[in-house]
Design a protein around this motif. Sequence first.
Motif, PDB file in Angstrom:
ATOM      1  N   PRO A 126      32.425  34.624  41.058  1.00 52.89           N
ATOM      2  CA  PRO A 126      33.006  35.770  40.355  1.00 52.89           C
ATOM      3  C   PRO A 126      31.995  36.913  40.234  1.00 52.89           C
ATOM      4  CG  PRO A 126      33.505  33.726  39.198  1.00 52.89           C
ATOM      5  CD  PRO A 126      32.502  33.379  40.256  1.00 52.89           C
ATOM      6  N   SER A 127      32.511  38.130  40.239  1.00 50.16           N
ATOM      7  CA  SER A 127      31.655  39.320  40.226  1.00 50.16           C
ATOM      8  C   SER A 127      30.759  39.373  38.996  1.00 50.16           C
ATOM      9  CB  SER A 127      32.520  40.584  40.290  1.00 50.16           C
ATOM     10  OG  SER A 127      33.395  40.547  41.393  1.00 50.16           O
ATOM     11  N   ALA A 128      31.272  38.925  37.850  1.00 49.41           N
ATOM     12  CA  ALA A 128      30.506  39.005  36.611  1.00 49.41           C
ATOM     13  C   ALA A 128      29.218  38.189  36.682  1.00 49.41           C
ATOM     14  CB  ALA A 128      31.361  38.533  35.430  1.00 49.41           C
ATOM     15  N   VAL A 129      29.246  37.097  37.421  1.00 46.85           N
ATOM     16  CA  VAL A 129      28.049  36.277  37.596  1.00 46.85           C
ATOM     17  C   VAL A 129      27.095  36.916  38.602  1.00 46.85           C
ATOM     18  CG1 VAL A 129      27.205  34.073  38.480  1.00 46.85           C
ATOM     19  CG2 VAL A 129      29.139  34.116  36.908  1.00 46.85           C
ATOM     20  N   MET A 130      27.644  37.375  39.719  1.00 47.30           N
ATOM     21  CA  MET A 130      26.810  37.992  40.752  1.00 47.30           C
ATOM     22  C   MET A 130      26.177  39.293  40.271  1.00 47.30           C
ATOM     23  SD  MET A 130      26.820  35.760  42.984  1.00 47.30           S
ATOM     24  CE  MET A 130      25.714  36.672  44.059  1.00 47.30           C
ATOM     25  N   ASP A 131      26.732  39.886  39.235  1.00 46.77           N
ATOM     26  CA  ASP A 131      26.133  41.083  38.641  1.00 46.77           C
ATOM     27  C   ASP A 131      24.678  40.826  38.284  1.00 46.77           C
ATOM     28  OD1 ASP A 131      26.001  43.647  37.529  1.00 46.77           O
ATOM     29  OD2 ASP A 131      26.675  42.950  35.561  1.00 46.77           O
TER      30      ASP A 131
ATOM     31  N   GLN B 212      39.208  48.950  48.096  1.00 53.49           N
ATOM     32  CA  GLN B 212      39.864  48.580  46.833  1.00 53.49           C
ATOM     33  C   GLN B 212      39.210  47.354  46.211  1.00 53.49           C
ATOM     34  OE1 GLN B 212      43.985  48.097  48.107  1.00 53.49           O
ATOM     35  NE2 GLN B 212      44.546  50.002  47.082  1.00 53.49           N
ATOM     36  N   ARG B 213      38.890  46.384  47.029  1.00 59.23           N
ATOM     37  CA  ARG B 213      38.316  45.132  46.523  1.00 59.23           C
ATOM     38  C   ARG B 213      36.875  45.330  46.036  1.00 59.23           C
ATOM     39  NH1 ARG B 213      37.689  41.254  50.146  1.00 59.23           N
ATOM     40  NH2 ARG B 213      37.653  39.690  48.495  1.00 59.23           N
ATOM     41  N   ILE B 214      36.111  46.168  46.745  1.00 59.09           N
ATOM     42  CA  ILE B 214      34.741  46.469  46.312  1.00 59.09           C
ATOM     43  C   ILE B 214      34.750  47.172  44.955  1.00 59.09           C
ATOM     44  CG2 ILE B 214      32.705  47.890  46.822  1.00 59.09           C
ATOM     45  CD1 ILE B 214      33.310  47.326  49.822  1.00 59.09           C
ATOM     46  N   GLU B 215      35.655  48.107  44.792  1.00 61.21           N
ATOM     47  CA  GLU B 215      35.758  48.827  43.523  1.00 61.21           C
ATOM     48  C   GLU B 215      36.234  47.905  42.406  1.00 61.21           C
ATOM     49  OE1 GLU B 215      38.268  52.112  44.533  1.00 61.21           O
ATOM     50  OE2 GLU B 215      36.620  53.276  45.434  1.00 61.21           O
ATOM     51  N   TRP B 216      37.110  46.963  42.721  1.00 62.36           N
ATOM     52  CA  TRP B 216      37.566  45.994  41.725  1.00 62.36           C
ATOM     53  C   TRP B 216      36.388  45.132  41.252  1.00 62.36           C
ATOM     54  CZ3 TRP B 216      41.708  45.101  38.749  1.00 62.36           C
ATOM     55  CH2 TRP B 216      41.824  43.842  38.149  1.00 62.36           C
ATOM     56  N   ALA B 217      35.573  44.677  42.194  1.00 64.80           N
ATOM     57  CA  ALA B 217      34.406  43.867  41.830  1.00 64.80           C
ATOM     58  C   ALA B 217      33.442  44.667  40.970  1.00 64.80           C
ATOM     59  CB  ALA B 217      33.698  43.376  43.094  1.00 64.80           C
ATOM     60  N   ALA B 218      33.286  45.951  41.261  1.00 67.24           N
ATOM     61  CA  ALA B 218      32.342  46.794  40.523  1.00 67.24           C
ATOM     62  C   ALA B 218      32.673  46.869  39.037  1.00 67.24           C
ATOM     63  CB  ALA B 218      32.310  48.194  41.121  1.00 67.24           C
ATOM     64  N   ARG B 219      33.943  46.685  38.696  1.00 64.93           N
ATOM     65  CA  ARG B 219      34.352  46.719  37.288  1.00 64.93           C
ATOM     66  C   ARG B 219      33.641  45.634  36.478  1.00 64.93           C
ATOM     67  NH1 ARG B 219      38.797  44.721  36.662  1.00 64.93           N
ATOM     68  NH2 ARG B 219      39.633  45.764  34.817  1.00 64.93           N
TER      69      ARG B 219
ATOM     70  N   MET C 147      30.595  44.439  37.174  1.00 70.78           N
ATOM     71  CA  MET C 147      29.176  44.449  37.502  1.00 70.78           C
ATOM     72  C   MET C 147      28.458  45.618  36.815  1.00 70.78           C
ATOM     73  SD  MET C 147      29.466  43.349  41.558  1.00 70.78           S
ATOM     74  CE  MET C 147      27.801  42.666  41.687  1.00 70.78           C
ATOM     75  N   PRO C 148      28.474  45.655  35.489  1.00 69.73           N
ATOM     76  CA  PRO C 148      27.881  46.802  34.778  1.00 69.73           C
ATOM     77  C   PRO C 148      26.365  46.879  34.888  1.00 69.73           C
ATOM     78  CG  PRO C 148      28.535  45.089  33.215  1.00 69.73           C
ATOM     79  CD  PRO C 148      29.099  44.693  34.556  1.00 69.73           C
ATOM     80  N   VAL C 149      25.700  45.744  35.009  1.00 74.19           N
ATOM     81  CA  VAL C 149      24.234  45.768  35.108  1.00 74.19           C
ATOM     82  C   VAL C 149      23.813  46.430  36.416  1.00 74.19           C
ATOM     83  CG1 VAL C 149      22.134  44.386  35.164  1.00 74.19           C
ATOM     84  CG2 VAL C 149      24.043  43.684  33.697  1.00 74.19           C
TER      85      VAL C 149
END
Length: 425
Positions: free
Chosen positions: A355-360, A23-30, A32-34
Amino acid sequence: MVATPTKINYDIKDINLAGVGKQRIEWAAREMPVLAQITERFRQEKPFAGIRLVACCHVTTETANLAIALQAGGADAILIASNPLSTQDDVAACLVKDYGIPVFAIKGEDNATYHRHVQTALDHKPNIIIDDGSDVVATLVKERQHQLADLIGTTEETTTGIVRLEAMFKDGVLTFPAMNVNDAETKHFFDNRYGTGQSTLDGIIRATNVLLAGKNLVVAGYGWCGKGVAMRGRGLGANVIVTEINPVKAIEAAMDGFRVMPMAEAATIGDVFVTVTGNKHIIREEHFAVMKDGAMVCNSGHFDIEIDLEALKTLSTEIKEVRNFTQQYILKNGKSVIVIGEGRLVNLAAAEGHPSAVMDMSFANQALACEYLVKNKETLQPGIHSIPTEVDQEIAALKLQGMGINIDSLTPEQIEYMNSWTVGT
């Protein structure tokens, strides 16, 4: 999704945590579009078919999405932790159970376990190493010279790791290409500044519930990570003090509106201390001795050597756990010093990391750096290589697209003007 093989070697805390991890991996993927677009291309092109890959990273939800991307590209990949306190055990479980990716990482693992996992990684005989801090690469060079022939190259995304690679190159032992992911513009401008800035304060607040407004926040080091911590600290109302050894960075901090002074002076007035230098013993015995009662210290540099905890122990009569990831050292002078996250990366020890958006963007750089190594393995020379500008630009463009932001483009007239010396003003 990849089915779990009949038998897979791994060393994690509890495979039954996989459901929460998924669940958490899929949440982070939201966020991480790049990386998602790169993953889809990798799935079609399989650039890593036949490539054995080792990733030594913080085992987080964002790293999981990178591992999934590499697997989609055909890599025979395994993952180990780059820091004993940074592993998210549910994420490790999901990667093993749901994706069949061997993971060797347990939150809180001791140093012996950590070093055993490094050896396990090298047993995989990697063609590519993704390293955080260059421990795997350094161990390979020092202990397994016979495996160097298998190595295509490595990627490194930490300042600490780049410093080590530069020292290796200077000593003549870096006999393979190393991609400097850390210095990519779409990495350090964003990951180091916005990621470290937000997640470091997140770790401090989660561990202590301290109110930063009105506190003296001492930031040791004014590189991109230090800039981020200082900026976010000021945003929360802290009185930010910067310590530096570089006169240019010190001037920059002063002109950014922060007080600048030596650590010996800051130690007497600081309430919360954060080290982000990549060097050792930034906060030492003489600093602990003059701190306020209840001063809090933590580290957001890669290794746990920036705070001299051995010196602090010699000054103390008692050490006790007062909150999760928070220890109180009672000093012989009657005062106390609070250490958050055992001096390890506070944003991962006490929180969830960037945050996931940065790690993307950071992990897009990692994925494309690995692809670059494979595509150019016949021509790349030993040494440290920058991420190509066109890759940086591609990642930035994809990120803007994912954020729904459009930008201008040059007109033919503007292009002509910028490329001509005959057209004046």
